[in-house]
Write an enzyme that holds these catalytic residues in place. Sequence first.
Site, PDB file in Angstrom:
ATOM      1  CE1 TYR A  53      49.888  -7.628  17.317  1.00  0.00           C
ATOM      2  CE2 TYR A  53      51.823  -8.686  16.359  1.00  0.00           C
ATOM      3  CZ  TYR A  53      50.871  -8.604  17.363  1.00  0.00           C
ATOM      4  OH  TYR A  53      50.879  -9.504  18.404  1.00  0.00           O
ATOM      5  NE  ARG A  56      43.820  -8.194  14.010  1.00  0.00           N
ATOM      6  CZ  ARG A  56      43.951  -8.969  12.907  1.00  0.00           C
ATOM      7  NH1 ARG A  56      45.070  -9.597  12.649  1.00  0.00           N
ATOM      8  NH2 ARG A  56      42.958  -9.115  12.062  1.00  0.00           N
ATOM      9  CB  VAL A  88      46.947  -3.708  21.263  1.00  0.00           C
ATOM     10  CG1 VAL A  88      47.711  -4.664  22.178  1.00  0.00           C
ATOM     11  CG2 VAL A  88      46.290  -4.496  20.130  1.00  0.00           C
ATOM     12  CG  HIS A 104      48.332  -7.789  26.657  1.00  0.00           C
ATOM     13  ND1 HIS A 104      47.255  -8.635  26.558  1.00  0.00           N
ATOM     14  CD2 HIS A 104      49.006  -8.181  27.766  1.00  0.00           C
ATOM     15  CE1 HIS A 104      47.274  -9.499  27.571  1.00  0.00           C
ATOM     16  NE2 HIS A 104      48.327  -9.235  28.315  1.00  0.00           N
ATOM     17  N   GLY A 170      34.402  -8.602  29.029  1.00  0.00           N
ATOM     18  CA  GLY A 170      34.829  -9.104  27.727  1.00  0.00           C
ATOM     19  C   GLY A 170      36.207  -9.729  27.691  1.00  0.00           C
ATOM     20  CB  SER A 172      38.474 -15.912  27.628  1.00  0.00           C
ATOM     21  OG  SER A 172      39.819 -15.667  27.253  1.00  0.00           O
TER      22      SER A 172
HETATM   23  P1  OAD Z   1      39.411 -13.603  24.322  1.00  0.00           P
HETATM   24  O1  OAD Z   1      39.154 -13.694  22.856  1.00  0.00           O
HETATM   25  O2  OAD Z   1      40.179 -14.699  24.956  1.00  0.00           O
HETATM   26  O3  OAD Z   1      38.036 -13.470  25.100  1.00  0.00           O
HETATM   27  C1  OAD Z   1      37.046 -12.584  24.676  1.00  0.00           C
HETATM   28  C2  OAD Z   1      35.896 -12.617  25.647  1.00  0.00           C
HETATM   29  O4  OAD Z   1      34.950 -11.630  25.232  1.00  0.00           O
HETATM   30  C3  OAD Z   1      35.150 -13.951  25.701  1.00  0.00           C
HETATM   31  O5  OAD Z   1      34.898 -14.307  27.070  1.00  0.00           O
HETATM   32  C4  OAD Z   1      33.843 -13.668  24.948  1.00  0.00           C
HETATM   33  O6  OAD Z   1      32.742 -14.437  25.444  1.00  0.00           O
HETATM   34  C5  OAD Z   1      33.654 -12.180  25.264  1.00  0.00           C
HETATM   35  N1  OAD Z   1      32.830 -11.434  24.292  1.00  0.00           N
HETATM   36  C6  OAD Z   1      32.601 -11.675  22.977  1.00  0.00           C
HETATM   37  N2  OAD Z   1      31.814 -10.727  22.442  1.00  0.00           N
HETATM   38  C7  OAD Z   1      31.539  -9.842  23.442  1.00  0.00           C
HETATM   39  C8  OAD Z   1      30.789  -8.624  23.540  1.00  0.00           C
HETATM   40  N3  OAD Z   1      30.151  -8.103  22.485  1.00  0.00           N
HETATM   41  N4  OAD Z   1      30.748  -7.985  24.734  1.00  0.00           N
HETATM   42  C9  OAD Z   1      31.392  -8.499  25.825  1.00  0.00           C
HETATM   43  N5  OAD Z   1      32.112  -9.630  25.785  1.00  0.00           N
HETATM   44  C10 OAD Z   1      32.193 -10.294  24.629  1.00  0.00           C
HETATM   45  O7  OAD Z   1      40.113 -12.176  24.548  1.00  0.00           O
HETATM   46  P2  OAD Z   1      40.961 -11.666  25.793  1.00  0.00           P
HETATM   47  O8  OAD Z   1      40.501 -12.303  27.058  1.00  0.00           O
HETATM   48  O9  OAD Z   1      40.986 -10.190  25.719  1.00  0.00           O
HETATM   49  O10 OAD Z   1      47.093 -11.068  24.104  1.00  0.00           O
HETATM   50  O11 OAD Z   1      42.392 -12.211  25.419  1.00  0.00           O
HETATM   51  C11 OAD Z   1      43.467 -11.913  26.265  1.00  0.00           C
HETATM   52  C12 OAD Z   1      44.736 -11.820  25.476  1.00  0.00           C
HETATM   53  O12 OAD Z   1      44.898 -12.996  24.684  1.00  0.00           O
HETATM   54  C13 OAD Z   1      44.784 -10.718  24.449  1.00  0.00           C
HETATM   55  O13 OAD Z   1      45.131  -9.464  25.010  1.00  0.00           O
HETATM   56  C14 OAD Z   1      45.813 -11.188  23.481  1.00  0.00           C
HETATM   57  C15 OAD Z   1      45.364 -12.622  23.365  1.00  0.00           C
HETATM   58  O14 OAD Z   1      46.298 -13.524  22.986  1.00  0.00           O
HETATM   59  C16 OAD Z   1      48.192 -10.875  23.368  1.00  0.00           C
HETATM   60  O15 OAD Z   1      48.194 -10.844  22.151  1.00  0.00           O
HETATM   61  C17 OAD Z   1      49.430 -10.693  24.180  1.00  0.00           C
END
Ligand code: OAD
Length: 228
Positions: A53, A56, A88, A104, A170, A172
């Site tokens: 962290y 980050r 975060v 989160h 943005g 998944s």
């Molecule tokens: P992910 O890394 O799972 O997904 C990121 C998404 O952003 C993907 O669908 C990419 O295609 C998309 N992406 C990449 N570059 C982009 C851009 N320039 N503009 C728009 N989209 C883009 O991240 P999260 O879904 O946020 O939790 O992950 C959810 C949670 O999983 C996080 O909050 C974290 C992680 O584990 C904890 O740590 C509790």
Amino acid sequence: MKKLVVLTGAGISAESGLKTFRDMGGLWEQYDVTEVASPAAWRRNPELVMRFYNERRKALFEAKPNAGHLGLAALQKQFEVVIITQNVDDLHEQAGSKQVVHLHGELRKARSTDDPNLIYTLDKWELKMGDLCEKGSQLRPHIVWFGEAVPNMSVAAEFAKQADVFAVIGTSLNVYPAAGLLDYVSKDIPVFFIDPDELPVANRKNFTFIKEKAGIGVQLMAKELEKY
Ligand code: OAD
């Protein structure tokens, strides 16, 4: 004013130089999530968790909001905008968004391991073993780890129900309960998805997929929203 509710994930901060989790080169490719983002990891190896962290936080201290964050803040002229973020970082706040719900946790904050109500804003990126709360207990990152409750989920669900327009940017949609927020959104309202990759969810009416990065994608959505 109509209410625009936006769920954001790591993708919106990618153009600010912060890594996503599940993309190629993402954080969960470099780290084992159970080793750095769980209560068990904190018990087993708090130094490693701190280091993860701290890295980050250091990156966040060097990052700036991008066109995606700024575009959402600009939409506040036309809508009551509520951002529900899994991120975060505080780049939405830095961009000027007034209503931000963090599902989160917040990287710029630390909290007591003894009393979860003792939360402190950090003015430097490094949190160390031996940094204590006012009651003398070790401080930990103010992050919701896997296996922990998501205290802001109920307020987020309430906002999702009230939305006149909903957007997902943005993320998944792999992590629950955040990914389940769409279930609270009325079937009759327009929903936008912005992501350069494939669409995680379909099968809604009134649904627009903008297959772009957030910077340009938010601008395109704002153009569409001029009609509302
Ligand atoms: P992910 O890394 O799972 O997904 C990121 C998404 O952003 C993907 O669908 C990419 O295609 C998309 N992406 C990449 N570059 C982009 C851009 N320039 N503009 C728009 N989209 C883009 O991240 P999260 O879904 O946020 O939790 O992950 C959810 C949670 O999983 C996080 O909050 C974290 C992680 O584990 C904890 O740590 C509790």
